[in-house]
Scaffold this motif. Structure first.
Motif, PDB file in Angstrom:
ATOM      1  N   TYR A 113       0.829  -1.212   0.000  1.00 47.17           N
ATOM      2  CA  TYR A 113       0.000   0.000   0.000  1.00 47.17           C
ATOM      3  C   TYR A 113       0.866   1.265   0.000  1.00 47.17           C
ATOM      4  O   TYR A 113       0.567   2.248   0.680  1.00 47.17           O
ATOM      5  N   ASN A 114       1.963   1.163  -0.788  1.00 47.64           N
ATOM      6  CA  ASN A 114       2.853   2.301  -1.022  1.00 47.64           C
ATOM      7  C   ASN A 114       3.436   2.888   0.263  1.00 47.64           C
ATOM      8  O   ASN A 114       3.565   4.104   0.393  1.00 47.64           O
ATOM      9  N   LEU A 115       3.779   2.018   1.189  1.00 44.06           N
ATOM     10  CA  LEU A 115       4.450   2.475   2.403  1.00 44.06           C
ATOM     11  C   LEU A 115       5.860   2.945   2.075  1.00 44.06           C
ATOM     12  O   LEU A 115       6.648   2.216   1.470  1.00 44.06           O
ATOM     13  N   ASN A 116       6.179   4.150   2.480  1.00 43.04           N
ATOM     14  CA  ASN A 116       7.531   4.699   2.413  1.00 43.04           C
ATOM     15  C   ASN A 116       7.802   5.371   3.746  1.00 43.04           C
ATOM     16  O   ASN A 116       7.075   6.294   4.152  1.00 43.04           O
ATOM     17  N   ARG A 117       8.863   4.907   4.429  1.00 40.71           N
ATOM     18  CA  ARG A 117       9.138   5.442   5.759  1.00 40.71           C
ATOM     19  C   ARG A 117      10.645   5.566   5.960  1.00 40.71           C
ATOM     20  O   ARG A 117      11.394   4.594   5.783  1.00 40.71           O
ATOM     21  N   LEU A 118      11.071   6.770   6.328  1.00 35.92           N
ATOM     22  CA  LEU A 118      12.475   7.040   6.606  1.00 35.92           C
ATOM     23  C   LEU A 118      12.590   7.545   8.044  1.00 35.92           C
ATOM     24  O   LEU A 118      11.887   8.483   8.436  1.00 35.92           O
ATOM     25  N   THR A 119      13.464   6.920   8.847  1.00 37.83           N
ATOM     26  CA  THR A 119      13.691   7.367  10.220  1.00 37.83           C
ATOM     27  C   THR A 119      15.186   7.524  10.463  1.00 37.83           C
ATOM     28  O   THR A 119      16.004   6.897   9.786  1.00 37.83           O
ATOM     29  N   ASN A 138      15.856  12.459  16.947  1.00 34.96           N
ATOM     30  CA  ASN A 138      15.121  11.417  16.232  1.00 34.96           C
ATOM     31  C   ASN A 138      14.152  12.068  15.265  1.00 34.96           C
ATOM     32  O   ASN A 138      13.615  13.157  15.537  1.00 34.96           O
ATOM     33  N   GLY A 139      13.920  11.403  14.156  1.00 33.53           N
ATOM     34  CA  GLY A 139      12.986  11.948  13.190  1.00 33.53           C
ATOM     35  C   GLY A 139      12.378  10.860  12.325  1.00 33.53           C
ATOM     36  O   GLY A 139      12.886   9.737  12.253  1.00 33.53           O
ATOM     37  N   ALA A 140      11.248  11.184  11.696  1.00 37.76           N
ATOM     38  CA  ALA A 140      10.563  10.227  10.828  1.00 37.76           C
ATOM     39  C   ALA A 140       9.804  10.962   9.738  1.00 37.76           C
ATOM     40  O   ALA A 140       9.193  12.007   9.983  1.00 37.76           O
ATOM     41  N   LEU A 141       9.873  10.404   8.540  1.00 33.53           N
ATOM     42  CA  LEU A 141       9.094  10.869   7.394  1.00 33.53           C
ATOM     43  C   LEU A 141       8.315   9.666   6.892  1.00 33.53           C
ATOM     44  O   LEU A 141       8.914   8.636   6.566  1.00 33.53           O
ATOM     45  N   HIS A 142       6.975   9.776   6.870  1.00 32.41           N
ATOM     46  CA  HIS A 142       6.131   8.607   6.628  1.00 32.41           C
ATOM     47  C   HIS A 142       5.055   8.941   5.595  1.00 32.41           C
ATOM     48  O   HIS A 142       4.423   9.997   5.656  1.00 32.41           O
ATOM     49  N   SER A 143       4.851   8.016   4.658  1.00 23.66           N
ATOM     50  CA  SER A 143       3.784   8.148   3.660  1.00 23.66           C
ATOM     51  C   SER A 143       3.219   6.763   3.375  1.00 23.66           C
ATOM     52  O   SER A 143       3.971   5.803   3.191  1.00 23.66           O
ATOM     53  N   GLU A 144       1.894   6.668   3.355  1.00 27.95           N
ATOM     54  CA  GLU A 144       1.262   5.368   3.137  1.00 27.95           C
ATOM     55  C   GLU A 144      -0.170   5.570   2.649  1.00 27.95           C
ATOM     56  O   GLU A 144      -0.870   6.480   3.105  1.00 27.95           O
ATOM     57  N   THR A 200      -3.332  -8.748   4.780  1.00 27.78           N
ATOM     58  CA  THR A 200      -1.910  -9.118   4.705  1.00 27.78           C
ATOM     59  C   THR A 200      -1.074  -7.953   4.194  1.00 27.78           C
ATOM     60  O   THR A 200      -1.407  -7.308   3.196  1.00 27.78           O
ATOM     61  N   ARG A 201       0.015  -7.681   4.914  1.00 24.28           N
ATOM     62  CA  ARG A 201       0.890  -6.570   4.545  1.00 24.28           C
ATOM     63  C   ARG A 201       2.343  -7.028   4.644  1.00 24.28           C
ATOM     64  O   ARG A 201       2.735  -7.671   5.623  1.00 24.28           O
ATOM     65  N   VAL A 202       3.159  -6.681   3.674  1.00 24.64           N
ATOM     66  CA  VAL A 202       4.580  -7.026   3.653  1.00 24.64           C
ATOM     67  C   VAL A 202       5.399  -5.745   3.783  1.00 24.64           C
ATOM     68  O   VAL A 202       5.137  -4.764   3.075  1.00 24.64           O
ATOM     69  N   THR A 203       6.365  -5.774   4.697  1.00 25.82           N
ATOM     70  CA  THR A 203       7.234  -4.620   4.909  1.00 25.82           C
ATOM     71  C   THR A 203       8.689  -5.074   4.865  1.00 25.82           C
ATOM     72  O   THR A 203       9.050  -6.074   5.490  1.00 25.82           O
ATOM     73  N   ALA A 204       9.506  -4.351   4.131  1.00 24.84           N
ATOM     74  CA  ALA A 204      10.953  -4.608   4.083  1.00 24.84           C
ATOM     75  C   ALA A 204      11.681  -3.407   4.668  1.00 24.84           C
ATOM     76  O   ALA A 204      11.249  -2.258   4.490  1.00 24.84           O
TER      77      ALA A 204
END
Length: 780
Positions: free
Chosen positions: A257-263, A281-287, A770-774
């Motif tokens: 579901y187009n998860l993009n996450r940078l921490t 600490n920081g996070a940039l998240h889009s989903e 069901t969701r897959v994350t790498a």
């Protein structure tokens, strides 16, 4: 020819240099023992100036080979023990023998990331629960701590997924602004506590700044603000703090579901003396949503600074700021005139969002926490805590109202909601003896204020068929809502509440194995009412006083290993309004008694808590049948049950955490429509969770790990009254992960909801399929 000679010269020079470097090296062979002489398995050995870590084996032995000659600083770390530091001199071609002894401590080594084969999920030792330095085994209260190790292993990209590891928490309830609540002992419990004081914001919480998550069970009104907790307990999120290490990591996750996450997490001393420490600490998240519409986009930044003024005074400033843009989560209220009584049978397509990406909202939050610690002497410490919270929501939030078994009506609210909170807390903490009796005491006072302003017109859209919506589905959009809201009534008002509290808690060691905890809180609550600027008037102003006592008894059957405990705890909730005679209502009171046993055995390889509790809530309001426009205050509710948690490390590299809860909740005196019934808000009667993982500790594949876990919840109710019942089916979900973890990098893949189970939240929101994350993480 010249090139060949140059190459030959380079090889000769390189080998001479390598031989000299190799010749000037030696070996450190050490053994890590407890103070009673037992070997320590899984201790982390860190050497200043050398990247990586070394780990003691089951016999406590560790080897560091090919280390340059000279004096080196070794630091030995293991959760539950005080860190040991020693200087070791290495001589050329010699083996230097060292022995290190570790002492048990109450301090939690949060700043240490240890990847060894110890019980990494067992981090029970903390001062946060009792606000005193007492160990879990001697604490009469039940609590669960989700460590950063399990959070990383499960590749948690959202805050709510972490609660899978807390016995009895259930499926998260996500509210319109992204804020969430879960269950604790049959009561809905919001996420309002951060670093042990107020941290409530009307928005989503990003987990990137989370060190550990603490679930403190039972009505804890003695040491925590009653307006911030539930009768079932509280959830305390402890944020990451600076430490003396110079390290950092950057992590990227991508998934379904187009998860993009940078921490990122960067920690560094700012001076050579290491008295000024900074961590950011920081996070940039889009989903995107798994549904046909819906998204989340967020940005979070969390700097924190520690200044060690001298040996006695330490200052901490911790800031968390974020912006969160999303569409409203689903909330469905079923039709009471329908024949279908189960969400699974209703036939509502879980992939339909009944929204539009134009119907989004933006929340912003700015959360500041400060702490001043002053060590007066070896027995007394002053601690000052303060927090300021700000959050605001602007945009659209929605609700779906069931009209029949096949139709619903969207209700969209245009929200403009700023929220401000302030809490100031002063504690005096002591550890001293009166005669032969050891006393550990905290005495404090607390001021809390929260103010909110609301501006919320509501637009009711036309009824649609949710099974076959057709072209009407396109009418759920911002333009249609704005046109209806233009003629809707605006309700503009302000609320303002303050709480003034004093409290004291003393743990008295009657003997080395028997201790008693005595605690009391006095609370003054002032509600200035609902102020409406249009009329310059406030209605509903009132004030209340309440006392909250607490008693705990612990007997250690085996010192530091097995204890039996019992507690009496109280919590309260301030209630607005008056009865027909004009008498102001008293605060609701929750009284809990609980008995249980705690284990911490086999050199911390097995930790467990098993308890039985009974919570009796009095002073609940119900409709006055003789005067239907008024309430009377004589309602009661009983919530009782069993809780069990096990944290185990059966052998090196294998870790398990598991929990089970049974809750029997009933309205014992209330309106006839719900008397004798289980409240729908109590959730499932039975809840179970487990997570187990294994990591290879030796060989060529060292660092390769696997994990699998699951959650079960029995069937529950969305509504449960004598005239209308609507059911939520039971669920069983499984997750799994595989990873490769080394000191400088980590790769991992996680699959959530392996079997693609269909299940729902208490608000009848369909949950993630069901969701897959790498994930890839680099450490430096």
């Amino acid at each position: 020819m010249r090139t060949g000679l140059l190459f030959l010269l380079f090889i000769i020079t390189y080998n001479i240099s390598f031989a000299r470097e190799s010749a000037d090296k030696g070996t450190i062979k050490g053994k890590v023992l407890t103070t009673d002489g037992k070997p320590v398995d899984g201790a982390s050995i860190q050497i200043k100036g050398i990247q990586g870590e070394f780990v003691s084996g089951e016999d406590g032995v560790f080897n560091v080979q090919q280390i340059r000659t000279g004096t080196h600083t070794l630091r030995v770390l293991l959760i539950g023990y005080a860190p040991a530091t020693l200087e070791v001199t290495v001589k050329k071609d010699e083996v230097t023998q060292v022995t290190v002894q570790l002492e048990v401590t109450h301090q939690q080594l949060n700043e240490v990331t240890i990847t060894a084969g110890y019980n990494k999920f067992n981090k029970k030792e903390t001062d946060d629960i009792a606000r005193l330095p007492i160990k879990n085994i001697e604490n009469p209260q039940v609590y669960t701590i989700v460590t950063k190790e399990i959070i990383k292993e499960q590749l948690a990209t959202d805050y709510n997924s972490i609660f899978k590891n807390i016995p009895g928490a259930g499926v998260p309830i996500v509210y319109n602004q992204g804020r969430s609540a879960l269950l604790a002992r049959g009561f809905v419990t919001a996420n309002m506590i951060r670093n042990s004081i107020s941290g409530f914001v009307y928005t989503n919480i990003d987990p990137a700044n989370l060190e550990v998550l603490q679930a403190i069970k039972g009505p804890s009104g003695t040491l925590f603000n009653s307006s911030q907790i539930s009768f079932g307990g509280l959830f305390n999120r402890v944020t990451k703090k600076p430490n003396e290490a110079r390290k950092g990591e950057i992590s990227y996750s991508a998934g379904s579901y187009n998860l993009n996450r940078l921490t990122f997490d960067v920690n560094s001393p700012l001076n050579e003396e290491k008295t000024v420490l900074l961590r950011v600490n920081g996070a940039l998240h889009s989903e995107q949503s798994f549904q046909d519409a819906g998204f989340t986009r967020s940005l979070m930044l969390a700097p924190s600074l520690v200044y060690k003024v001298d040996d006695k005074l330490t200052l901490l400033l911790d800031v968390e700021a974020s912006t969160f843009n999303a569409t409203s989560p689903i909330r469905y209220a079923p039709a009471k005139n329908g024949k279908i009584k189960n969400i699974e049978d209703l036939g509502m397509d879980p992939k339909r969002s009944f929204t539009n990406n134009s119907l989004d909202y933006v929340t912003k939050q700015f959360n500041t926490f400060g702490q001043i610690n002053y060590q007066i002497n070896s027995q007394w410490k002053l601690q000052t805590n303060f927090t300021r919270t700000f959050s605001t929501t602007v945009g659209y939030v929605s609700q779906l109202i069931g009209i029949s078994d096949s139709t619903l009506q969207p209700s969209i609210q245009k929200e403009n909601f700023p929220y401000n909170g302030t809490e100031i807390q002063q504690n005096l903490i002591g550890d001293f003896k009166i005669g032969k009796l050891r006393n550990r005491i905290v005495v404090g006072f607390d001021f809390y204020n929260q103010r909110s302003d609301r501006n919320t017109p509501t637009a009711l859209l036309p009824v649609i068929n949710f099974k076959r919506p057709g072209a009407a589905y396109n009418n759920i959009n911002a333009d249609r809502v704005d046109s209806i809201a233009a003629t809707a009534k605006y309700d503009i008002y302000r609320t303002n509440q303050s709480t003034y509290s004093v409290y004291a808690s003393d743990v008295i060691n009657i003997t080395s194995k028997l201790n008693v905890m005595l605690s009391l809180r006095a609370d003054r609550y002032v509600d200035r009412g609902t102020y409406r600027p249009a009329f310059d008037t406030a209605s509903g102003a009132f004030s209340q006083n309440a006392l909250s006592p607490k008693l705990g008894i612990v007997y250690e059957i085996v010192k530091d290993k097995v204890s039996m405990f019992g507690n009496y705890m109280n919590g309260f909730n301030n209630i607005t309004g008056q009865n027909f005679e004009g008498t102001t209502f008293k605060p609701q009171q929750a009284n809990q008694w609980e008995v249980g046993v705690k284990l911490d055995v086999l050199n911390h390889k097995l930790s467990s808590t098993i308890s039985y509790y009974n919570i009796d809530v009095s002073n609940m309001t119900r409709v006055d049948l003789d005067h239907p426009d008024f309430n009377i205050q004589d309602g009661t509710q009983v919530s009782k049950g069993l809780e069990a948690e096990v944290i185990a490390n059966p052998f090196s590299g294998f870790n398990i955490v598991a929990g089970y809860t049974y809750n029997d909740s009933k309205m014992t005196r209330s309106d006839k429509s719900i008397e004798g019934l289980r409240p729908a808000s109590s959730g499932p009667e039975h809840l179970a969770n487990f997570w187990m993982s294994y990591r290879l500790m030796r060989g060529a594949a060292k660092g390769l790990g696997f994990g699998i876990g699951g959650n079960y919840g029995s069937s529950s109710f969305q509504t449960n009254t004598a005239t209308f019942v609507f059911n939520i089916p039971s669920y069983t979900i499984f997750d799994a992960t595989v990873y490769y973890d080394k000191p400088t990098f980590r790769f991992g893949v996680k699959v959530d909801n392996l079997t693609n189970e269909k299940y729902w939240s208490p608000r009848l929101a369909p949950q993630m399929p069901t969701r897959v994350t790498a994930n890839v993480t680099f450490r430096f």
